[in-house]
Write a protein that holds these residues in place. Sequence first.
Motif, PDB file in Angstrom:
ATOM      1  N   THR A  59       0.841  -1.201   0.000  1.00 61.22           N
ATOM      2  CA  THR A  59       0.000   0.000   0.000  1.00 61.22           C
ATOM      3  C   THR A  59       0.870   1.243   0.000  1.00 61.22           C
ATOM      4  O   THR A  59       0.615   2.200  -0.731  1.00 61.22           O
ATOM      5  CB  THR A  59      -0.927  -0.015   1.226  1.00 61.22           C
ATOM      6  OG1 THR A  59      -1.715  -1.192   1.188  1.00 61.22           O
ATOM      7  CG2 THR A  59      -1.832   1.201   1.228  1.00 61.22           C
ATOM      8  N   TYR A  63       2.301   1.754  -3.508  1.00 61.42           N
ATOM      9  CA  TYR A  63       1.353   2.312  -4.466  1.00 61.42           C
ATOM     10  C   TYR A  63       1.021   3.763  -4.133  1.00 61.42           C
ATOM     11  O   TYR A  63       0.785   4.582  -5.022  1.00 61.42           O
ATOM     12  CB  TYR A  63       0.084   1.455  -4.538  1.00 61.42           C
ATOM     13  CG  TYR A  63       0.310   0.203  -5.330  1.00 61.42           C
ATOM     14  CD1 TYR A  63       0.211   0.218  -6.713  1.00 61.42           C
ATOM     15  CD2 TYR A  63       0.665  -0.992  -4.711  1.00 61.42           C
ATOM     16  CE1 TYR A  63       0.448  -0.922  -7.459  1.00 61.42           C
ATOM     17  CE2 TYR A  63       0.910  -2.145  -5.441  1.00 61.42           C
ATOM     18  CZ  TYR A  63       0.803  -2.098  -6.817  1.00 61.42           C
ATOM     19  OH  TYR A  63       1.048  -3.212  -7.557  1.00 61.42           O
ATOM     20  N   TYR A 110      -1.388   5.590  -6.699  1.00 61.60           N
ATOM     21  CA  TYR A 110      -2.178   4.641  -7.469  1.00 61.60           C
ATOM     22  C   TYR A 110      -2.887   3.742  -6.482  1.00 61.60           C
ATOM     23  O   TYR A 110      -2.319   2.777  -5.972  1.00 61.60           O
ATOM     24  CB  TYR A 110      -1.256   3.820  -8.383  1.00 61.60           C
ATOM     25  CG  TYR A 110      -2.006   2.991  -9.371  1.00 61.60           C
ATOM     26  CD1 TYR A 110      -2.498   3.552 -10.535  1.00 61.60           C
ATOM     27  CD2 TYR A 110      -2.241   1.645  -9.121  1.00 61.60           C
ATOM     28  CE1 TYR A 110      -3.189   2.803 -11.439  1.00 61.60           C
ATOM     29  CE2 TYR A 110      -2.944   0.887 -10.029  1.00 61.60           C
ATOM     30  CZ  TYR A 110      -3.418   1.460 -11.185  1.00 61.60           C
ATOM     31  OH  TYR A 110      -4.118   0.710 -12.083  1.00 61.60           O
ATOM     32  N   LEU A 111      -4.117   4.081  -6.162  1.00 57.23           N
ATOM     33  CA  LEU A 111      -4.793   3.420  -5.048  1.00 57.23           C
ATOM     34  C   LEU A 111      -6.129   2.865  -5.498  1.00 57.23           C
ATOM     35  O   LEU A 111      -6.776   3.431  -6.377  1.00 57.23           O
ATOM     36  CB  LEU A 111      -5.006   4.422  -3.912  1.00 57.23           C
ATOM     37  CG  LEU A 111      -3.703   4.970  -3.324  1.00 57.23           C
ATOM     38  CD1 LEU A 111      -3.970   6.156  -2.437  1.00 57.23           C
ATOM     39  CD2 LEU A 111      -2.973   3.879  -2.566  1.00 57.23           C
ATOM     40  N   PRO A 112      -6.549   1.771  -4.919  1.00 56.25           N
ATOM     41  CA  PRO A 112      -7.855   1.228  -5.279  1.00 56.25           C
ATOM     42  C   PRO A 112      -8.960   2.173  -4.834  1.00 56.25           C
ATOM     43  O   PRO A 112      -8.744   3.042  -3.982  1.00 56.25           O
ATOM     44  CB  PRO A 112      -7.924  -0.095  -4.514  1.00 56.25           C
ATOM     45  CG  PRO A 112      -6.961   0.042  -3.406  1.00 56.25           C
ATOM     46  CD  PRO A 112      -5.890   0.974  -3.885  1.00 56.25           C
TER      47      PRO A 112
END
Lengths: 319, 682, 329
Positions: free
Chosen positions: B59, B62, B67-69
């Motif tokens: 995490t 990213y 760039y994260l969900p």
Amino acid sequence: MTDENVLDPASRPEEPSVDDPKAALAVPVENAGGLTRKQIQAEQRRVLLRSPAFIVGTLIVLFWIFAALFPGLLTTWDPKDFVTDANGAPVVREGPSGTAWFGTDKVGRDVFSRVIYGARPVLIVAPVSAAVAVAVGTLLGLAIGYYRGWFDEIVSRIIEGFLSVPVILLAIIVLFTFGSSRGVIIGTIAVLFTPVVTRTIRAAALAESQLDYVTSAKMRGENGLFIIAREILPNITGVIVVELTVRLGFAIFTVATLAFLGVVAEDLTDADWGVDVSQGYELIPNGIWWPTVFPALAIASIVIAVNLIADSVDKATKS
Amino acid sequence: MTTNEQADDAPAPALSIDDLHMAYVVRGIPRDVLRGVSLQVTQGEAYGLVGESGCGKSTTAYAALRYLPSNARILDGSISADGRDLTGMSSRELREFRASHASMVYQDPVQAVNPVLRIGPQVAESFRILGQSKAEARESALQALHRVRIASPESVMERYPYQLSGGMLQRVVIAMALAGDPKLLVLDEPTTGLDATVEAEVLDLVRDLRSETNASILLIAHNLGVIRTMCDRVGVMYAGRIVEEGTVADVFDDPSHPYTVGMLNSIPRRGVRKTDRELFAIPGNLPQIGDPLPTCVYVDRCPIVGDVCHTEIPPVVARSDGHWTRCHFPDKIDEVPQPEDVSSVAEIGDEEIIGIHGVSKTFRQRGQDVPALVSIDLGFASGETLGMVGESGSGKSTLAKTMVGVHEPDDGGAITLRGREMAGKATQRRHESIQAIQMVFQNPDSALNRSWTVRRILARSVKKLTGVGGDEADERVREIAAAMRLSPRHLDMRPRQLSGGLKQRVAIARAFAGDPEVVVCDEPTSALDVSVQAAILNLLALLQREQHTSYLFISHDIGVVRYLADRIAVMYVGRIVELGTTGDIFAGPVHPYTEALLSAVPSIDGVAADRIPLDGDIPSPSNPPAGCVFHTRCKYRIVGTCDTDVPPVVDAGGGHSVSCHLSLEQLPTPVQIVASGSDSPG
Amino acid sequence: MGTNDKDDGRQMLRYMIRRVLLSLLTLGILLVVITLIPNVAPGDPARKIAGAFASPERLAAVTTSLGLDDSVPTQFAKLVRDVVTLNFGESFTRPGESVTGLVRASLWNSFKLVLFSLLVVLPISIGGGVLAAFKKDTWVDRSIVTTGLALSSIPEFVSGVILQAFLAVPIAFFKVSADPPNSGIATNLNYLLLPVLSVLIVYFGYIARITRAGTITALEADYTRTAFMKGMSTSEVIRKHVLRNALQPTVAVTGTQLGYLFGGLVGLEFVFNYPGLGRLILDAARGADYPLLRGGVLTVAIIYMLATLTADLVIAWMNPRARLSGGMA
């Protein structure tokens, strides 16, 4: 469009971006330990019961089952009776009214009664044929998916052959060849649906066979029957249940279409949705829509209901 | 917030994460994943992040490129690169940032490239984004592939991804990542899943490129050896927080946080063996994402915990320059318990219990014979562990499955139990043969039937393998479960309700249900975190001491094999090229392939004196090279001999045999690990 | 290594040959089934056709014309010959007319209906599926998926009559018949509009769901992440990386459904009084017109095979890896 909202939870909280959901896999969404199987089943039931689609679908199906079992409780007219007005005069091709809620058909029978009574043939033929197809397809699919080999090659080719002609056409041919009693119809639909079921179950069984628990069973010397029935089968029940509901929807589709095409009718005066649509649709251009549209809506309602159930079950078993 | 505040005129760090708090929203509930992460990667530096699964290291990686969900929420803190705030960037700025400022390389290169497009256009795309014309971009792509040491870039440009090996694809991905001359390169487990020799090549490449480009690197890896050999500084993450930071030598040689100490003690280091001491298994479980940990994140498992740990967040305590720990009691670090010494040693019998004599296995694929195993000879004495190493396609798993009777060996070979030949297929084997050989698989999720309870899984094996039933079988199930440190309540659970370590214990229990002579362990710990792995390895060693069971222990982790194995077999393209005691293998002389393999393994204890690179790819078993199968990649090859004649077996004494054309005197010795001092490598 | 284009070409050719042989094998199996049906039918099919009170001479004549006095292998050989020469003899029920001619006329009508349907159904359904994938788990996604699914197995004759009653009767623009009075393209399209709407109702949910699943898989794939990490914009990523991967299942499904569209829309052809292949086959079955029945059914089967073959070749063109497998997913 994808990035702005990520850092601002307040902006569009429910709107996910298409940005990489894979990074989210770091998050265990599986319910972590501590749940027993009963709790998992209860959770699945709860998911089902909270789904509006499932509730609506179930209510509609229950209504039609009730109609099929006790049609007399819902109607005043017999489906074969000719409706008469207060003076005893026949009422023919009348639109919906207080006397005949859905109007009367071209010979003066009550459309509402015929719709209610028409549930029975569909609800006998479709579930039985779907169940038989799923049962046979499951056995066959499990066997060829687990054993593979030349038997699988042959069966898979035959399945391809079957799938190359629409089920409706094959059914028409078979029924004209073998006659069209109810037993033959059930058998025909069951046989024609078996290839698709077999293919689905085969794929599921094949995937399971490649897991190491099957290897483990083989190395402790279990025979094939045990591995199929005790090891693999319990793991694909979800697939089977979903297949059953999906096939049920298609079975209703097929039964209704065959009835409409006049392929199955034993007695044309019996109430039957497909037959009634075929008897009345030519009057539609004259504005006499009710003898056709109400049975058509009945077919649509039960198909939609079964599909809604199938979809909710699918989601619940995957959750 | 972090230790070194920037002076005004110093260049801004390549990456600066300050007190980052993040959560993932799962079913509407935010679950904490990062609990105040702060780190800085200075210009030109390589910074490593280590930690076990779920600690938030990916995490963090990213987040460095934002760039994260969609379900990720940044609750607090900031991320900036080169002095530019990432959290405030528009999506256009962010695209520009990713195109020309920062890039990322991650695990599994096969998935990372588009399967339906040729390599050339995919690489060129990275340059098109920078504004180059089509022709320019193509030329740049060629250069880029050349730069990542791809021998024939023109031909690779025309290939589809499926036509290239994993190592080659990872080079392609790195070439794309370097397109915009990034100042920051984030590598998330870049070599996980690659074979050891391929991993070493990729790491060498990254090291070279780093000195060429002077890019800063943030490297995420669970393999501490990779971090040690690649990075200047390292941060140890646990449950969403960095608990210790310093140079790799400081942290790995002088750990100051109880978690770091425990984690390092759970790994076999410095050539330690099962006969010396146990591995340290940290008590308790890894916390799940979202677990409430308001004070010290390690408080539930810490051996030196005090009252204050439950009430206050621990401070950052400097240990030496740039080395700090987040602990209330850094001075009590010596009180952290050390792994226990082993008092008794498993006795190794001198009779061959299970024998494998000239066993070959040929598969038929697309009308072609694929020899997966070529006349394998092995013997197992009671209480002995035979370690097996080799890269993908070497036939390790095929040998395992042939032994347990899932595959039937070719005619001519024999598997024997006390000298008596057993049938090929398990279904045709006599009861005692089935009972004698059992197996533990790599992935317990696949190996345990998910619709069965643990009790049923064990009971079925007890019944099948021992023949007892009823109450006696129930009693036996309880006994085995207890021996595996499974509690009775676990018996009524199903696999998905158990953690990875517990699942693997169930799988081991099943293998031991019928008092086996040999248990084949096929990568039994490679899906587990190191602290869980330690407990499993301890268990296997204990069971061996108590029950004199033999193991065939297959692993890609040479350190683990060295710890557990009495003898080691080295496989290459379906053949055993070397077999000897663990001591002999690590002392040498060894087979040239073994030399390369051992030198490829990044060590947590320091840096290999010299790495022996291998040219080319591992040959496919369907088309093995003539003569010695290793001659295509061997730097000692004798032209006219190695490429035509099958090598003889050189006897190095003490049961140590090497299949090679070189004489005993010519055979190489393995490289030694040089403990790097406090000065950082690279 | 050789030049790659040549390798690719050879690989594609090998794949095509393998794939065509597989289709022929399937066709052969179907021919066996068709040969066997009248032989295993209970009772005497000739008796059924000729009627219970037919004279022995009439019965013998029917038996001969059915080919039932030949041995089963001979019957099969004759059937193969018929297929190869595309000559299925003369119709029973319409003496003097060749089966080939009758089939050709119906085939043309079916072709018009199917083509128009595809032109309407595919863009709408693919668009819906892609949209649902992008709005995954929102109300947009749920309504597309649920609506599509709920409607998807309503028999097309049912939606047909409902559309007639509520669109064609009140609004003159919509026609209750699909049989146009002249051959103008606009007129044809106008008359075919309602049947095509019925087809849309049947297929929207199915194709949208497949497309949605394919798109979600592609969006979640690592290569899509790579593309975003290169700094590409969302629309570029979709165009260059997502769609070509996402639409492969949609192509496969469209191929398998073409056979159904050509022969399975019997109910729809009835409701809209449209002389397509489905009705031809039903009439042939009703009239026990075996030659016509065989010709019609085999036409549908061959169309199915050509369609799946085409779909597989399109997929092999889209995805080089697919060329390695045997095809027929």
